[in-house]
Design an enzyme around this catalytic site. Structure first.
Site, mmCIF file in Angstrom:
data_model
loop_
_atom_site.group_PDB
_atom_site.id
_atom_site.type_symbol
_atom_site.label_atom_id
_atom_site.label_comp_id
_atom_site.label_asym_id
_atom_site.label_seq_id
_atom_site.Cartn_x
_atom_site.Cartn_y
_atom_site.Cartn_z
ATOM 1 N N GLU A 156 -3.123 -6.739 7.206
ATOM 2 C CA GLU A 156 -1.961 -6.660 8.045
ATOM 3 C C GLU A 156 -1.863 -7.661 9.229
ATOM 4 O OE1 GLU A 156 1.115 -6.144 8.152
ATOM 5 O OE2 GLU A 156 1.127 -3.678 8.483
ATOM 6 N N HIS B 213 0.720 -1.262 0.049
ATOM 7 C CA HIS B 213 -0.001 0.105 -0.003
ATOM 8 C C HIS B 213 0.897 1.252 -0.071
ATOM 9 C CE1 HIS B 213 0.972 0.976 4.271
ATOM 10 N NE2 HIS B 213 0.795 -0.497 4.320
#
Length: 288
Positions: free
Chosen positions: A140, A57
């Protein structure tokens, strides 16, 4: 002639004509088997995607200001203005590589990753994008819930001693937990590749640790190799390409610099990797 064949058979000897037929039959059988295996291998190679792009990201608010961790859940961190520009540039970079070919996306459900993936998508004609899939297994590593400064500092000190793979956050996950769900995601990815959702270009937008564990799992690197790898920078891309026998390898083209160069300065390539490339960064394929 019939009597001679019968006598030869009774004597335990096979007449030459029978031996020749048997030899020819075995040869034909081997040839047909080879053709079958060759066709199966060709189908397998053709089913594999040409390219897999791993993308971390782009820059989030928490990447810029760690205090965001102390009041906003990790799943809700947005991109910075710089992160938006980086995500758009990443999409353009991949479009330059694949041209007008089709592409499919997988992404983490975390906001910063979703924003990155949707901004990247803008670089492509809508007809090119076959699917945009959210998969929670790409999230994550869970550090727990809302963080506080002292807890975060203490956790990092402990993790440095234990190692990123084995260290488990008090109310979260270890790297080994993430490895297990990445393994599960890979099984799903291969089902898609071998099913009706196959696509020549696959983009996986996720998080730094998750992507490193994806590489570890795919190439079967050991824990020691994983611990020595450096993290992806925000918005970076790693390209995996299909070789002549249908295996994916980390590409050296486009000619870009190497995120593993510090690792490689001390160590050879990890087991299973034949080459490396570094990543797209700041809008350009870079050789620095």
């Amino acid at each position: 002639m019939i009597r001679a064949v019968r006598l030869a058979s009774l004597a335990g000897a096979r007449p030459s004509g029978v031996r020749e037929v048997s030899f020819i039959s075995r040869a034909v059988g081997r040839y047909l088997l080879d053709l079958t295996e060759k066709a199966r291998d060709e189908r397998r190679i053709a089913r594999m995607p040409k390219r897999i792009f791993l993308v971390r990201h782009a820059e989030s608010l928490a990447n810029k200001d760690e205090a965001v961790y102390f009041h906003t859940p990790d799943s809700k961190h947005e991109l910075t203005d710089s992160g938006v520009e980086s995500a758009l540039a990443a999409g353009v970079a991949i479009r330059k590589v694949i041209g007008n070919e089709e592409i499919m996306f997988y992404h983490s459900p975390f906001l910063r990753v979703k924003q990155t993936a949707f901004l990247m998508e803008r670089a492509f004609d809508p007809s090119q994008v076959t699917s945009m899939r959210e998969d929670p297994r790409l999230r994550e590593q869970e550090w727990g819930n809302i963080q506080n400064a002292e807890h975060l500092r203490q956790s990092r000190l402990e993790r440095a001693k234990v190692g990123r793979f084995y260290y488990r956050f008090a109310t979260g996950e270890s790297g080994a937990d993430v490895f297990d769900r990445v393994s599960s995601f890979l099984n799903n990815l291969w089902r898609d590749i071998n099913g009706k959702n196959r696509c020549d270009n696959v983009v996986i937008v996720s998080h730094g640790l998750t992507l490193r564990l994806f590489l570890m799992r795919y190439f079967r690197w050991n824990v020691e190799a994983f611990e020595r790898l450096w993290n992806f920078r925000q918005g970076q891309i790693l390209l995996m390409t299909r070789d002549s026998v249908g295996k994916m390898q980390i590409a050296i083209t486009p000619d870009v610099s190497n995120i593993f160069q510090d690792f490689l300065a001390m160590q050879p390539l990890p087991p299973g990797a034949s080459s490396y490339n570094c990543l797209f960064d700041n809008g350009q394929w870079s050789s620095t």
